[in-house]
Design a protein around this motif. Structure first.
Motif, PDB file in Angstrom:
ATOM      1  N   GLY A 104       0.825  -1.199   0.000  1.00  0.00           N
ATOM      2  CA  GLY A 104       0.000   0.000   0.000  1.00  0.00           C
ATOM      3  C   GLY A 104       0.860   1.250   0.000  1.00  0.00           C
ATOM      4  O   GLY A 104       1.960   1.260   0.552  1.00  0.00           O
ATOM      5  N   GLN A 105       0.348   2.312  -0.598  1.00  0.00           N
ATOM      6  CA  GLN A 105       1.090   3.560  -0.717  1.00  0.00           C
ATOM      7  C   GLN A 105       0.545   4.618   0.226  1.00  0.00           C
ATOM      8  O   GLN A 105      -0.673   4.718   0.427  1.00  0.00           O
ATOM      9  CB  GLN A 105       1.011   4.086  -2.157  1.00  0.00           C
ATOM     10  N   ALA A 106       1.419   5.409   0.809  1.00  0.00           N
ATOM     11  CA  ALA A 106       1.001   6.516   1.672  1.00  0.00           C
ATOM     12  C   ALA A 106       0.012   7.401   0.918  1.00  0.00           C
ATOM     13  O   ALA A 106       0.226   7.722  -0.248  1.00  0.00           O
ATOM     14  CB  ALA A 106       2.211   7.324   2.122  1.00  0.00           C
ATOM     15  N   GLY A 107      -1.077   7.776   1.592  1.00  0.00           N
ATOM     16  CA  GLY A 107      -2.092   8.610   0.967  1.00  0.00           C
ATOM     17  C   GLY A 107      -3.252   7.818   0.386  1.00  0.00           C
ATOM     18  O   GLY A 107      -4.279   8.402   0.019  1.00  0.00           O
ATOM     19  N   GLU A 108      -3.116   6.507   0.302  1.00  0.00           N
ATOM     20  CA  GLU A 108      -4.187   5.670  -0.248  1.00  0.00           C
ATOM     21  C   GLU A 108      -5.391   5.690   0.690  1.00  0.00           C
ATOM     22  O   GLU A 108      -5.247   5.602   1.909  1.00  0.00           O
ATOM     23  CB  GLU A 108      -3.659   4.248  -0.423  1.00  0.00           C
ATOM     24  N   LEU A 109      -6.584   5.785   0.121  1.00  0.00           N
ATOM     25  CA  LEU A 109      -7.807   5.919   0.915  1.00  0.00           C
ATOM     26  C   LEU A 109      -8.606   4.621   0.972  1.00  0.00           C
ATOM     27  O   LEU A 109      -8.696   3.886  -0.012  1.00  0.00           O
ATOM     28  CB  LEU A 109      -8.693   7.021   0.342  1.00  0.00           C
ATOM     29  N   PHE A 110      -9.207   4.385   2.142  1.00  0.00           N
ATOM     30  CA  PHE A 110     -10.083   3.238   2.362  1.00  0.00           C
ATOM     31  C   PHE A 110     -11.303   3.714   3.136  1.00  0.00           C
ATOM     32  O   PHE A 110     -11.450   4.900   3.431  1.00  0.00           O
ATOM     33  CB  PHE A 110      -9.342   2.148   3.151  1.00  0.00           C
ATOM     34  N   GLU A 111     -12.178   2.774   3.477  1.00  0.00           N
ATOM     35  CA  GLU A 111     -13.386   3.091   4.230  1.00  0.00           C
ATOM     36  C   GLU A 111     -13.390   2.327   5.547  1.00  0.00           C
ATOM     37  O   GLU A 111     -12.896   1.195   5.619  1.00  0.00           O
ATOM     38  CB  GLU A 111     -14.632   2.705   3.424  1.00  0.00           C
ATOM     39  N   SER A 112     -13.943   2.952   6.583  1.00  0.00           N
ATOM     40  CA  SER A 112     -14.110   2.269   7.865  1.00  0.00           C
ATOM     41  C   SER A 112     -15.527   2.487   8.362  1.00  0.00           C
ATOM     42  O   SER A 112     -16.137   3.531   8.099  1.00  0.00           O
ATOM     43  CB  SER A 112     -13.108   2.796   8.900  1.00  0.00           C
ATOM     44  N   PHE A 113     -16.043   1.494   9.072  1.00  0.00           N
ATOM     45  CA  PHE A 113     -17.397   1.570   9.613  1.00  0.00           C
ATOM     46  C   PHE A 113     -17.374   1.122  11.069  1.00  0.00           C
ATOM     47  O   PHE A 113     -16.685   0.160  11.425  1.00  0.00           O
ATOM     48  CB  PHE A 113     -18.361   0.696   8.806  1.00  0.00           C
ATOM     49  N   SER A 114     -18.115   1.814  11.903  1.00  0.00           N
ATOM     50  CA  SER A 114     -18.137   1.477  13.316  1.00  0.00           C
ATOM     51  C   SER A 114     -19.505   1.765  13.898  1.00  0.00           C
ATOM     52  O   SER A 114     -20.405   2.268  13.208  1.00  0.00           O
ATOM     53  CB  SER A 114     -17.066   2.273  14.072  1.00  0.00           C
ATOM     54  N   ASP A 115     -19.653   1.463  15.182  1.00  0.00           N
ATOM     55  CA  ASP A 115     -20.896   1.755  15.873  1.00  0.00           C
ATOM     56  C   ASP A 115     -21.043   3.265  15.999  1.00  0.00           C
ATOM     57  O   ASP A 115     -20.067   4.014  15.887  1.00  0.00           O
ATOM     58  CB  ASP A 115     -20.885   1.103  17.257  1.00  0.00           C
ATOM     59  N   ILE A 116     -22.237   3.739  16.249  1.00  0.00           N
ATOM     60  CA  ILE A 116     -22.493   5.170  16.326  1.00  0.00           C
ATOM     61  C   ILE A 116     -21.863   5.792  17.567  1.00  0.00           C
ATOM     62  O   ILE A 116     -21.687   7.008  17.654  1.00  0.00           O
ATOM     63  CB  ILE A 116     -24.016   5.449  16.303  1.00  0.00           C
ATOM     64  N   ASN A 117     -21.487   4.981  18.526  1.00  0.00           N
ATOM     65  CA  ASN A 117     -20.868   5.455  19.761  1.00  0.00           C
ATOM     66  C   ASN A 117     -19.544   6.155  19.461  1.00  0.00           C
ATOM     67  O   ASN A 117     -18.608   5.548  18.946  1.00  0.00           O
ATOM     68  CB  ASN A 117     -20.632   4.274  20.702  1.00  0.00           C
ATOM     69  N   GLN A 118     -19.448   7.413  19.802  1.00  0.00           N
ATOM     70  CA  GLN A 118     -18.235   8.203  19.534  1.00  0.00           C
ATOM     71  C   GLN A 118     -17.040   7.696  20.325  1.00  0.00           C
ATOM     72  O   GLN A 118     -15.895   7.974  19.990  1.00  0.00           O
ATOM     73  CB  GLN A 118     -18.492   9.679  19.879  1.00  0.00           C
ATOM     74  N   ALA A 162     -10.461   6.314   5.839  1.00  0.00           N
ATOM     75  CA  ALA A 162      -9.182   5.943   6.442  1.00  0.00           C
ATOM     76  C   ALA A 162      -8.083   6.172   5.415  1.00  0.00           C
ATOM     77  O   ALA A 162      -8.272   5.896   4.225  1.00  0.00           O
ATOM     78  CB  ALA A 162      -9.199   4.480   6.872  1.00  0.00           C
ATOM     79  N   VAL A 163      -6.946   6.675   5.855  1.00  0.00           N
ATOM     80  CA  VAL A 163      -5.853   6.978   4.936  1.00  0.00           C
ATOM     81  C   VAL A 163      -4.558   6.363   5.463  1.00  0.00           C
ATOM     82  O   VAL A 163      -4.282   6.380   6.660  1.00  0.00           O
ATOM     83  CB  VAL A 163      -5.678   8.515   4.761  1.00  0.00           C
ATOM     84  N   LEU A 164      -3.771   5.786   4.548  1.00  0.00           N
ATOM     85  CA  LEU A 164      -2.467   5.248   4.929  1.00  0.00           C
ATOM     86  C   LEU A 164      -1.499   6.406   5.126  1.00  0.00           C
ATOM     87  O   LEU A 164      -1.360   7.261   4.253  1.00  0.00           O
ATOM     88  CB  LEU A 164      -1.931   4.310   3.841  1.00  0.00           C
ATOM     89  N   LYS A 165      -0.831   6.432   6.261  1.00  0.00           N
ATOM     90  CA  LYS A 165       0.125   7.500   6.557  1.00  0.00           C
ATOM     91  C   LYS A 165       1.529   7.148   6.088  1.00  0.00           C
ATOM     92  O   LYS A 165       2.411   8.003   6.061  1.00  0.00           O
ATOM     93  CB  LYS A 165       0.139   7.788   8.056  1.00  0.00           C
ATOM     94  N   SER A 166       1.752   5.889   5.754  1.00  0.00           N
ATOM     95  CA  SER A 166       3.058   5.456   5.260  1.00  0.00           C
ATOM     96  C   SER A 166       2.878   4.238   4.368  1.00  0.00           C
ATOM     97  O   SER A 166       1.845   3.569   4.414  1.00  0.00           O
ATOM     98  CB  SER A 166       3.991   5.110   6.431  1.00  0.00           C
ATOM     99  N   ASP A 167       3.882   3.954   3.534  1.00  0.00           N
ATOM    100  CA  ASP A 167       3.859   2.739   2.731  1.00  0.00           C
ATOM    101  C   ASP A 167       3.867   1.540   3.671  1.00  0.00           C
ATOM    102  O   ASP A 167       4.556   1.555   4.697  1.00  0.00           O
ATOM    103  CB  ASP A 167       5.078   2.678   1.816  1.00  0.00           C
ATOM    104  N   GLN A 168       3.149   0.490   3.329  1.00  0.00           N
ATOM    105  CA  GLN A 168       3.071  -0.683   4.190  1.00  0.00           C
ATOM    106  C   GLN A 168       2.537  -1.881   3.427  1.00  0.00           C
ATOM    107  O   GLN A 168       1.914  -1.741   2.377  1.00  0.00           O
ATOM    108  CB  GLN A 168       2.182  -0.414   5.404  1.00  0.00           C
TER     109      GLN A 168
END
Length: 211
Positions: A104-118, A162-168
């Motif tokens: 994966g490359q830094a800056g690559e975007l993904f999606e995350s989903f969670s409960d409504i609880n902050q 969600a965004v990658l902050k570094s290559d990984q």
């Protein structure tokens, strides 16, 4: 002939380069990075030797055994050897079919989903793609096979990029179906895109893209 003491790849295919002072890196972080890179390099070398396999240069299949070794190596920094293996097997078993390895490359975007609880934001260890525009949170729960018990609940109501902050090195594939919660017979079919990052937001390598 190569010095066998320089080899750290569990497959025995890629030697560990010496550091500037002509010694082998010994810190946990250095060794972890080297093992991951060697596993990736070994898989790439094996796949590249198969003519006509049509693989993209940045993506390659990885065996469940090697995926488990890679994850065990990541988890050893904070877990015992037994716990690291159990967690690694759990992650591998959460995939349906072939797991792929990709850089994966830094800056690559993904999606995350969670409960409504902050107070319970996503860890970003598991992220996905292509679901933010689906019609309902229930559909996302089914596609991602999310837990729905009182002890572990993810309603998938809250979306955050969600965004990658570094290559990984990423592990990618499809979500395996599973029983819903321990208090109900609901079966979650799975089939959605699943991406395992290198430690999620707690590692500093992944962050929420809206912060």
């Amino acid at each position: 002939m190569n010095n066998p003491m320089e080899w750290v790849d569990p497959l025995g295919l890629a030697p560990c380069p010496k550091s500037k002072n002509n010694t082998i890196p010994k810190s946990n972080a250095e060794m972890r990075k080297r093992v991951e890179e060697n596993i990736a390099a070994s898989q790439l070398a094996r796949n590249s030797s198969n003519a006509g396999n049509g693989l993209n240069k940045s993506t390659m299949p990885i065996s469940n055994k090697n995926a488990t070794k890679l994850l065990e190596n990541r988890f050893l920094g904070r877990l015992s050897a037994k716990e690291a293996r159990e967690d690694a097997l759990g992650v591998v078993n959460s995939f349906d079919g072939q797991i792929n390895l990709r850089r994966g490359q830094a800056g690559e975007l993904f999606e995350s989903f969670s409960d409504i609880n902050q107070n319970s934001p996503a860890s970003l260890v598991f992220v996905t793609k292509g679901l933010k525009d689906t019609s309902s949170s229930l559909e996302r729960q089914i596609i991602l096979a999310l837990p729905d018990s009182d002890l572990a609940r993810n309603s998938a109501i809250r979306y955050r990029p969600a965004v990658l902050k570094s290559d990984q090195i990423l592990l990618e594939g499809k979500v395996a179906g599973q029983q819903g919660g321990i208090f109900g017979p609901t079966y979650k079919a799975g089939g959605g895109s699943q991406v395992v990052t290198d430690g999620g937001r707690f590692s500093g390598k992944v962050a929420f893209g809206d912060e």
